[in-house]
Enzyme design. Sequence first.
Site, PDB file in Angstrom:
ATOM      1  N   LYS A  53      47.977  -9.217   4.915  1.00  0.00           N
ATOM      2  CA  LYS A  53      46.970  -9.937   4.478  1.00  0.00           C
ATOM      3  C   LYS A  53      46.167 -11.185   4.965  1.00  0.00           C
ATOM      4  O   LYS A  53      45.461 -11.273   5.283  1.00  0.00           O
ATOM      5  CB  LYS A  53      47.255 -10.075   2.555  1.00  0.00           C
ATOM      6  CG  LYS A  53      46.061 -11.276   2.015  1.00  0.00           C
ATOM      7  CD  LYS A  53      46.786 -11.087   0.684  1.00  0.00           C
ATOM      8  CE  LYS A  53      46.832  -9.510  -0.583  1.00  0.00           C
ATOM      9  NZ  LYS A  53      47.796 -10.347  -1.526  1.00  0.00           N
ATOM     10  N   ARG A 123      48.769 -16.240  -3.021  1.00  0.00           N
ATOM     11  CA  ARG A 123      49.632 -14.428  -2.414  1.00  0.00           C
ATOM     12  C   ARG A 123      49.865 -13.979  -2.401  1.00  0.00           C
ATOM     13  O   ARG A 123      50.019 -15.064  -1.075  1.00  0.00           O
ATOM     14  CB  ARG A 123      47.978 -13.718  -2.291  1.00  0.00           C
ATOM     15  CG  ARG A 123      47.063 -13.807  -3.764  1.00  0.00           C
ATOM     16  CD  ARG A 123      45.655 -13.048  -3.298  1.00  0.00           C
ATOM     17  NE  ARG A 123      44.228 -13.478  -3.632  1.00  0.00           N
ATOM     18  CZ  ARG A 123      43.690 -12.125  -4.707  1.00  0.00           C
ATOM     19  NH1 ARG A 123      44.160 -11.625  -4.808  1.00  0.00           N
ATOM     20  NH2 ARG A 123      42.314 -12.876  -4.872  1.00  0.00           N
ATOM     21  N   GLY A 132      51.124  -4.399  -5.617  1.00  0.00           N
ATOM     22  CA  GLY A 132      51.962  -5.410  -7.116  1.00  0.00           C
ATOM     23  C   GLY A 132      53.103  -5.001  -7.431  1.00  0.00           C
ATOM     24  O   GLY A 132      53.537  -5.414  -8.097  1.00  0.00           O
ATOM     25  N   MET A 134      54.540  -7.912  -5.824  1.00  0.00           N
ATOM     26  CA  MET A 134      55.179  -9.394  -5.959  1.00  0.00           C
ATOM     27  C   MET A 134      53.845 -10.118  -6.516  1.00  0.00           C
ATOM     28  O   MET A 134      53.592  -9.573  -7.109  1.00  0.00           O
ATOM     29  CB  MET A 134      55.143 -10.008  -4.505  1.00  0.00           C
ATOM     30  CG  MET A 134      56.481  -9.855  -3.432  1.00  0.00           C
ATOM     31  SD  MET A 134      56.463 -10.117  -1.501  1.00  0.00           S
ATOM     32  CE  MET A 134      55.813  -9.345  -1.328  1.00  0.00           C
ATOM     33  N   ARG A 375      42.567  -4.438   4.004  1.00  0.00           N
ATOM     34  CA  ARG A 375      43.931  -3.435   5.223  1.00  0.00           C
ATOM     35  C   ARG A 375      43.547  -1.970   4.762  1.00  0.00           C
ATOM     36  O   ARG A 375      42.606  -1.434   4.160  1.00  0.00           O
ATOM     37  CB  ARG A 375      45.421  -4.025   3.759  1.00  0.00           C
ATOM     38  CG  ARG A 375      44.666  -2.928   2.379  1.00  0.00           C
ATOM     39  CD  ARG A 375      46.099  -3.574   1.264  1.00  0.00           C
ATOM     40  NE  ARG A 375      45.898  -3.007   0.209  1.00  0.00           N
ATOM     41  CZ  ARG A 375      46.191  -3.199  -0.947  1.00  0.00           C
ATOM     42  NH1 ARG A 375      47.076  -4.339  -0.906  1.00  0.00           N
ATOM     43  NH2 ARG A 375      45.952  -2.469  -1.684  1.00  0.00           N
ATOM     44  N   HIS A 497      47.255   0.205 -10.876  1.00  0.00           N
ATOM     45  CA  HIS A 497      48.340   0.960 -10.291  1.00  0.00           C
ATOM     46  C   HIS A 497      49.232   2.469 -10.703  1.00  0.00           C
ATOM     47  O   HIS A 497      49.465   2.679  -9.448  1.00  0.00           O
ATOM     48  CB  HIS A 497      49.391  -0.445 -11.259  1.00  0.00           C
ATOM     49  CG  HIS A 497      50.432   0.104 -11.043  1.00  0.00           C
ATOM     50  ND1 HIS A 497      51.782   0.643 -11.430  1.00  0.00           N
ATOM     51  CD2 HIS A 497      51.986  -0.766  -9.763  1.00  0.00           C
ATOM     52  CE1 HIS A 497      52.546   0.354 -10.654  1.00  0.00           C
ATOM     53  NE2 HIS A 497      52.818  -0.213 -10.044  1.00  0.00           N
ATOM     54  N   ARG A 619      73.571  29.283  10.720  1.00  0.00           N
ATOM     55  CA  ARG A 619      74.784  29.536  10.028  1.00  0.00           C
ATOM     56  C   ARG A 619      75.055  30.645   9.679  1.00  0.00           C
ATOM     57  O   ARG A 619      75.010  31.749   8.757  1.00  0.00           O
ATOM     58  CB  ARG A 619      74.633  28.567   8.591  1.00  0.00           C
ATOM     59  CG  ARG A 619      74.643  27.083   9.641  1.00  0.00           C
ATOM     60  CD  ARG A 619      74.572  26.109   7.740  1.00  0.00           C
ATOM     61  NE  ARG A 619      74.470  24.684   8.510  1.00  0.00           N
ATOM     62  CZ  ARG A 619      73.496  23.967   7.965  1.00  0.00           C
ATOM     63  NH1 ARG A 619      72.256  24.781   7.760  1.00  0.00           N
ATOM     64  NH2 ARG A 619      74.025  22.455   8.388  1.00  0.00           N
ATOM     65  N   GLU A 802      80.630  17.508  15.988  1.00  0.00           N
ATOM     66  CA  GLU A 802      80.287  16.938  14.727  1.00  0.00           C
ATOM     67  C   GLU A 802      81.446  15.275  14.446  1.00  0.00           C
ATOM     68  O   GLU A 802      81.792  15.540  13.271  1.00  0.00           O
ATOM     69  CB  GLU A 802      80.398  18.346  14.080  1.00  0.00           C
ATOM     70  CG  GLU A 802      81.549  19.035  14.543  1.00  0.00           C
ATOM     71  CD  GLU A 802      80.636  20.152  13.190  1.00  0.00           C
ATOM     72  OE1 GLU A 802      80.177  19.721  12.903  1.00  0.00           O
ATOM     73  OE2 GLU A 802      81.010  21.347  13.354  1.00  0.00           O
ATOM     74  N   SER A 821      75.142  20.261  20.532  1.00  0.00           N
ATOM     75  CA  SER A 821      74.687  20.051  18.759  1.00  0.00           C
ATOM     76  C   SER A 821      75.077  19.277  18.248  1.00  0.00           C
ATOM     77  O   SER A 821      75.798  19.158  17.524  1.00  0.00           O
ATOM     78  CB  SER A 821      73.482  21.437  18.739  1.00  0.00           C
ATOM     79  OG  SER A 821      73.069  21.285  17.356  1.00  0.00           O
ATOM     80  N   GLY A 823      76.269  17.606  14.650  1.00  0.00           N
ATOM     81  CA  GLY A 823      76.176  18.247  13.889  1.00  0.00           C
ATOM     82  C   GLY A 823      76.843  16.674  12.375  1.00  0.00           C
ATOM     83  O   GLY A 823      77.634  16.255  12.089  1.00  0.00           O
ATOM     84  N   ASN A 825      76.145  15.931   9.713  1.00  0.00           N
ATOM     85  CA  ASN A 825      76.490  15.719   8.199  1.00  0.00           C
ATOM     86  C   ASN A 825      77.647  15.960   8.647  1.00  0.00           C
ATOM     87  O   ASN A 825      77.793  15.179   7.638  1.00  0.00           O
ATOM     88  CB  ASN A 825      75.799  17.654   7.556  1.00  0.00           C
ATOM     89  CG  ASN A 825      74.492  17.831   8.223  1.00  0.00           C
ATOM     90  OD1 ASN A 825      73.661  16.930   7.570  1.00  0.00           O
ATOM     91  ND2 ASN A 825      74.289  18.656   8.029  1.00  0.00           N
ATOM     92  N   CYS A 888      71.218  18.775  15.038  1.00  0.00           N
ATOM     93  CA  CYS A 888      71.280  19.729  13.853  1.00  0.00           C
ATOM     94  C   CYS A 888      71.774  19.734  12.652  1.00  0.00           C
ATOM     95  O   CYS A 888      71.483  20.714  11.379  1.00  0.00           O
ATOM     96  CB  CYS A 888      71.569  21.515  14.232  1.00  0.00           C
ATOM     97  SG  CYS A 888      73.338  21.313  14.657  1.00  0.00           S
ATOM     98  N   TYR A 908      65.858  17.914  21.756  1.00  0.00           N
ATOM     99  CA  TYR A 908      65.137  18.051  20.402  1.00  0.00           C
ATOM    100  C   TYR A 908      65.699  17.788  19.532  1.00  0.00           C
ATOM    101  O   TYR A 908      67.236  17.444  19.441  1.00  0.00           O
ATOM    102  CB  TYR A 908      65.415  19.683  20.671  1.00  0.00           C
ATOM    103  CG  TYR A 908      65.986  20.665  20.224  1.00  0.00           C
ATOM    104  CD1 TYR A 908      66.709  20.988  19.222  1.00  0.00           C
ATOM    105  CD2 TYR A 908      67.178  20.690  21.612  1.00  0.00           C
ATOM    106  CE1 TYR A 908      68.287  21.467  19.187  1.00  0.00           C
ATOM    107  CE2 TYR A 908      68.551  21.943  21.448  1.00  0.00           C
ATOM    108  CZ  TYR A 908      68.651  21.620  20.265  1.00  0.00           C
ATOM    109  OH  TYR A 908      70.546  22.800  19.783  1.00  0.00           O
TER     110      TYR A 908
END
Length: 932
Positions: A53, A123, A132, A134, A375, A497, A619, A802, A821, A823, A825, A888, A908
């Site tokens: 702002k 403000r 909205g 703050m 904005r 809002h 998989r 992994e 690759s 993994g 997870n 992946c 990738y």
Amino acid sequence: MASTLGKKSSAKSSAKSSGKKEPRASRSGRMIYYFGAKKCDGDGTMKPLLGGKGANLAQMTKIGLPVPPGFTITTQVCIDYYDNGKKFPKGLEEEIASYVRLLEKETGKKFGEGGNALLLSVRSGARDSMPGMMDTILNLGLNDETVKGLAAATGNARFAYDSYRRFVQMYGDVVMGVQKRHENEHDPFEEVMEKLKHEVGAHNDTDLTADALRELVKRYMQLIKQRTGKNFPQDPFDQLIGAVGAVFGSWMNERAIIYRRKYKIPDEWGTAVNVQSMVFGNMGDDCATGVAFTRDPATGEDVFYGEYLVNAQGEDVVAGVRTPKPVAEMANDPVFAGTYKQLEKVRERLEKKFGDVQDFEFTIEKKKLYMLQTRHGKRTALAYVKIAHDMVKQKLMTPEHAIQSADPDALSQLLAPVFDRADYAAAKKAGRVLTTGLAAGPGAATGQLVFTAAKAEELARAGKKVVLARVETSPEDLRGMIAAEGILTSRGGVSSHAALVARQMGKVCVAGAGAVQIDYAKGTLSCAGQTLREGDAISINGSTGEVLAGNVKTADSELLQVLIARTMKPDDSDVYQYYSFIMKLADKHRKLGLRTNADTPEQVRQAIAFGAEGIGLTRTEHMFFEGDRIDAMREMILATKEEARREALGKLLPYQRDDFEGIFRALEGRPATIRLLDPPLHEFVPHDAKAQEDLAKKLKLSPDAVKARVEALHEFNPMLGHRGCRLGISYPEISEMQVRAIFEAAAKVQKSGVKVRPEIMIPLVGFRKELDNQVELTHKVAAQVQKETGEKIKYLVGTMIEIPRGALTADDIAETAEFFSFGTNDLTQTTLGMSRDDSASFLPHYAELGIVKANPFASLDTTGVGQLMQIAVEKGRKTRKDIKLGICGEHGGDPHSVVFCHHVGLDYVSCSPFRLPVARLAAAQAALGKTY
Ligand code: PEP
Ligand code: MG
């Protein structure tokens, strides 16, 4: 309230506070920047320091738009405020005083003086807008004396006392903490006002006379005294200092914290405070206030879009208390027609100068236009693609900005469901449309009706779909809005809002459905003679504003109809045209390749439609669950001898071969990373007695033998157990079958003239020797099949990275692996020592406390897990310069993680088909310099 910033600061300040009580000076040096005709210190590029702002107020001042003068206290001061244990840095109060004097000079008014009072607005203003979340205070500087002066000077006592009561109300709420104490209590100030209105027979706020307002101020003061034990401060400078502190304090209020978590805004940014001279939209009928967008933020149409309220102050529009008029109507209003022309010019200039759709606030004081803020406008995904497409073509927006300004996650909105045409038509014919409100957030939502945020959260957690209905929403409802499928309000305009927040979240929203009556106490929603109770089915259409009783089936979005179902031609869909324009722009910039995690030809085709350039992870285990293949799999698992295992595997081979053939054909020559079996074997066997008996019968074994084998396979910690390459090493015949199936399929497809590029991936490798073992096996079987079929196949063998040991010894592993690759997870769960399956029980709390910035299984822990990736990338490339690197894990479809993957140098990312548009855009943003 617990918070990172608060905690960090208090730890720091207590460590340093021992001998030194004096607050430190701001580290930034300069604490305040002025904007006005006399001087303008900042500009639009200074968002980190001045907040969005503050920077834009300076920029608008610079380009000559009518901005009331003021000054901005920097975000660095906010940071210092927390570092100082919530104390202002040294010298701040004196500086504020000197800038107030400068403002007095420029405006010719006096702060705290009755006749010609300088009144101020205070403000918040963070680097990214947080609508909205703050606090704001208007009319600061009024007290029992100055209000009299203001009344006399303007000849309008009603205006003066209305301004005063607003100020006392806001200040009482924000600075002195007089607020409602639970969700369904009314706002205490509103309650006092309603009572008085009833007593004097006033219908609207505007019916209150000057005397009534004077009485209202008195009652507000009493309320404050009664609730806080304190008197309302009469010294304007004390008011100002209190307000600045409250705005800094609001950076750490609960709703601001929730908002930052959702939008990944760092706590460390802090907020600036903008102190600006007041102009008044509530001085009479030649005054007004409004908010407008330079284009429609819901549809992206190139129309001037906004609302205004005559004789009102800004908060009235946003709070949705009175329903405002569309801005376009101003053109026909004799009082404001001239101002409207000026506004149209402002609209054009803003787009040209800021290079994007602007969302701005204005006030008209006695027909004179003032700009209060501007904005980049938040918008739906639909509006985003249309606006980017149109503005780039109109040369109003740069292609780079079109990409960088996007929220990639929001693209999923374009894939959101719409109502099923037939069911929708039937519902309408049956008279189930209860009413039509404002179309505030496009899409179709259907679910159980709820009235509170808490209930919405509770049901959503239990997997139910809900529609949250409120008279109007406030930031306290944020959690419920996140949990709900859609939001319905009975009051408020398109800038209320509910509408703003829903649009940004991509939630379906119908706002201001005035015919709907919501009774919180009874838990009912009544409309058009019907009454729905909590839990009843309801549907809303955020594209038309309709509210319907009962469920309406939902259907694919237009984009899916073009890309996936192919029931619509690309030329017939505007949305598709805009979307593909953006995707092409993204493709021009992105450096990262895009692959998909897919296990079936169908998924592969979907992914290609979304832009996939190959498969990053198949998989193979998912294929074992189809049809009666599971029987052969179980037979293999229950066999005690290698011979019997091979026989069962022989039954599985043709299935796998067919699967791979389908995948290779769907890929049409694109590469496919296919992973050998990963999960522990117990995942494939039945655990209940009945199913074990059935299996025993099928395999002609005794139930006890089956039970014994299942028990033998049981693991205490299966995620770290007999899985991944450990299986292929223990049972090489399993890997042999899989590799054979891959190569036989590849040979067949290649023979038919379709190119194939298999990449065999070995899971869960921690030791190079594990990989060596499986790679040797792969080469042996590949050679056999190539010899048998006479087809020479080009292929790669690589590994998943992994587990931490794999990452740390990546130089050694790269001696054998032709690609890695990640993994992520498993790499996340093993690095954090936190199970990916049951951490959900405490992770949300961790995020609230700021221990983690986001769920590390959804968004990469770049500091920890990311560091291991970086090590593996460097070490892998050191050994093998051209090693191919990808990811992946689920993180491959998370924008924040995608940006990290770009910077760490992967080739990738791979993710599920429907996340591809998101990853595609995030990859382009990273290439254009976005950081994580
Ligand atoms: C991973 O661990 O990130 C991965 C992709 O494999 P899975 O989720 O199948 O364990
Ligand atoms: Mg894994």
